[in-house]
Design a protein around this motif. Sequence first.
Motif, PDB file in Angstrom:
ATOM      1  N   UNK A   1       0.829  -1.204   0.000  1.00 59.33           N
ATOM      2  CA  UNK A   1       0.000   0.000   0.000  1.00 59.33           C
ATOM      3  C   UNK A   1       0.866   1.258   0.000  1.00 59.33           C
ATOM      4  N   UNK A   2       2.017   1.176   0.642  1.00 59.86           N
ATOM      5  CA  UNK A   2       2.944   2.313   0.587  1.00 59.86           C
ATOM      6  C   UNK A   2       3.441   2.481  -0.851  1.00 59.86           C
ATOM      7  N   UNK A   3       3.729   1.354  -1.496  1.00 61.83           N
ATOM      8  CA  UNK A   3       4.178   1.410  -2.897  1.00 61.83           C
ATOM      9  C   UNK A   3       3.117   2.062  -3.788  1.00 61.83           C
ATOM     10  N   UNK A   4       1.866   1.783  -3.446  1.00 74.54           N
ATOM     11  CA  UNK A   4       0.754   2.362  -4.200  1.00 74.54           C
ATOM     12  C   UNK A   4       0.730   3.899  -4.016  1.00 74.54           C
ATOM     13  N   UNK A   5       1.036   4.322  -2.801  1.00 76.95           N
ATOM     14  CA  UNK A   5       1.031   5.762  -2.490  1.00 76.95           C
ATOM     15  C   UNK A   5       2.269   6.458  -3.038  1.00 76.95           C
ATOM     16  N   UNK A   6       3.408   5.779  -2.920  1.00 76.96           N
ATOM     17  CA  UNK A   6       4.690   6.406  -3.261  1.00 76.96           C
ATOM     18  C   UNK A   6       5.380   5.646  -4.386  1.00 76.96           C
ATOM     19  N   UNK A   7       5.269   6.121  -5.630  1.00 78.26           N
ATOM     20  CA  UNK A   7       5.932   5.419  -6.741  1.00 78.26           C
ATOM     21  C   UNK A   7       7.452   5.616  -6.678  1.00 78.26           C
TER      22      UNK A   7
END
Lengths: 384, 298
Positions: free
Chosen positions: A182-188
């Motif tokens: 989910x962090x990856x989703x927020x922060x590319x």
Amino acid sequence: MKKVIMGNHALSYGAMLSRAQVIAAYPITPQTQVVELLSEMCADGTLNAKFIKVESEHSAMAACLGASLAGARTFTATSAQGLALMHEMLHWAAGGRMPVVMGNINRAMAPGWSIWTDQNDSLSERDTGWIQFYCSSNQEVLDTVIQAFKVSEKLMIPSMIILDAFALSHTYEVVEIPEQARVDQFLPPFNPPWRLTPDDPHAFGGLTSPDHYMELRYKLQKDMEKVPALVEETGKEYEKLFGRYLGQVEEYLCADAELVFVTSGTAGYTARVAVDELRQKGIKAGNLRIKLFRPFPFEKVRAILSRVPKVAVLDRNISYGHHGIFYQEVKSALYGQPSAPLVFGFIAGLGGRDITRDSFQEIADYTLSKNKAEEEIVWIGVKK
Amino acid sequence: MSKERKMTLTIPREEYMSPGHLACQGCGASLAMRLALKGLGQRTIVCIPACCWAVIDGPFPHSSLDIPIYHCAFETAASSASGVRAGLDMVGDTETTVLAWAGDGGTFDIGLQALSGAAERNDDIIYTCYDNEAYMNTGIQRSSATPIGAWTTTTPVKHYKKERKKDIIGIMAAHGIPYIATASVAYPEDMVKKFKKAREIKGTRFIHVFAPCPAGWKSRPEDTVKLARLAVQTGYFPLYEIEDGEKWTLNLKVKERKPIAEYLKLQGRFRHLKEEEIALIQQEVDARWARILKNCGL
């Protein structure tokens, strides 16, 4: 997943979840655990990053900047003397538009040697062009690191995440550790608009004549001015994914208040307890905790404080020969506003002296009993 | 019919440095960059701290080099290069050479700590010091690379420099890094060869380039190469390599060294020296030469 972690490790987890690619750091109390944990994460493969164990904080920031310009996401952490040693490179980071994210543990400047908290270290770097976030809980530290990378990389301006020595750095709290996916989703991944590469050779930071220099600074300021709205926007995006809102300030019972404390850092947490106690006694108190200090959240501060008659600004710092720095900033934000409140300035807690509920009671008593401060600086808890 | 004689051109024809740069006439440092890049090739990124080269490259938005340049802070040539290396590795570029390119002030003085740090970590960078023996960019102030006897604006004739030049090679050798070399703009083939060799080695490589400065040495611009050659022929600046801190190789065996006076007399910065002072400098050059020969097993 919930974990009980110290404030320093909240920084480490924030950097890990943000997938920092290059970390260059040097030990200093009370920051050391931040980079110790990151070092372990790099060693055991939890984090795929290069950890450069430099010989000074000056080199730590210099190495981060080189890595950032090469296109890597970079993180470091420091405190007090270390931050001061970095000073030149802080200008380099912002002037060169390198979006490094750094944790700084607020620690009083020597001499005399102190390892305890106050804000003079980070506030001395106010004018270097860094975004500054002041945190008051470990959850906020972790969340702010992830958000800061997003804001910084969008505008190519570095960010400093600031927390109090010991009061937060070494205090254990329950922290929700977000899922990596989910962090990856927020922060590319970091994809800068320019970088050092032989495929497209450019000279970065060369000799700049009076014909060009001023425009570079104008552009930096113009992008700085975009930060407040971007912090609101990324805060809302973060809230959708993780259920916690970040934002520029934290407003606590200000709407009907006759007195509002303006605070930052862990003192902002204590202030909320003091507000509750004062309200039980029939005093309508409120608290405005400033989270984003640079750029200064002018609009928020004006909107909230223009509604109240009296404001007490608490500074855990001092600009010698002037006043507390938050006091100066709040007054400058309110100057010329049609319904500006009476503003009182207090200095407390330098060098790690405790700021307690009693401190806020004393501040409230002083502010409510007077129509004007009798002294330019009102000192709380000083042995005169 | 006589056989056609062919001379092999060992210096690459490729140029990575353009005319239009801002160097002074007869600048040894600009010649040094031109030759170094011929050895390293285009896939190189250079970190340049405050030094003459911060200006020589040309003002924004121009650049006289065909490779990317990071103009970094004075004391950060090594630490910036370490960072660039780590950053490139993380974005998947492990091929590009990272070069730190600093003057003697940025190397012997203000940047020594960062350089020592990078060397101790054996970071994968080539660090080059182009040595013009004083702070030339700020107008000829003494550095710890300024030789004994020299005039500078901060070591005026009445109080000319009494201290020896710092032994930077000795310091770097003590770090045990994989490759150290001295090079001179008067010996371009040797110099290009050394940069090519350095490029193929992993770890911290240190190349000390002797780069005369007519403006600072009060010498004639047309004497730059002559002075650099005399520095080698007198034994003042021998050409040698040290591998892994231990294996010393003398690259140019000077059979009959010329007297140091020949080198000194072409430079205004030594004009005040008396016979006996020159004799003392000669003694020092002799002693250093003997030490280097011994280390090279000669």
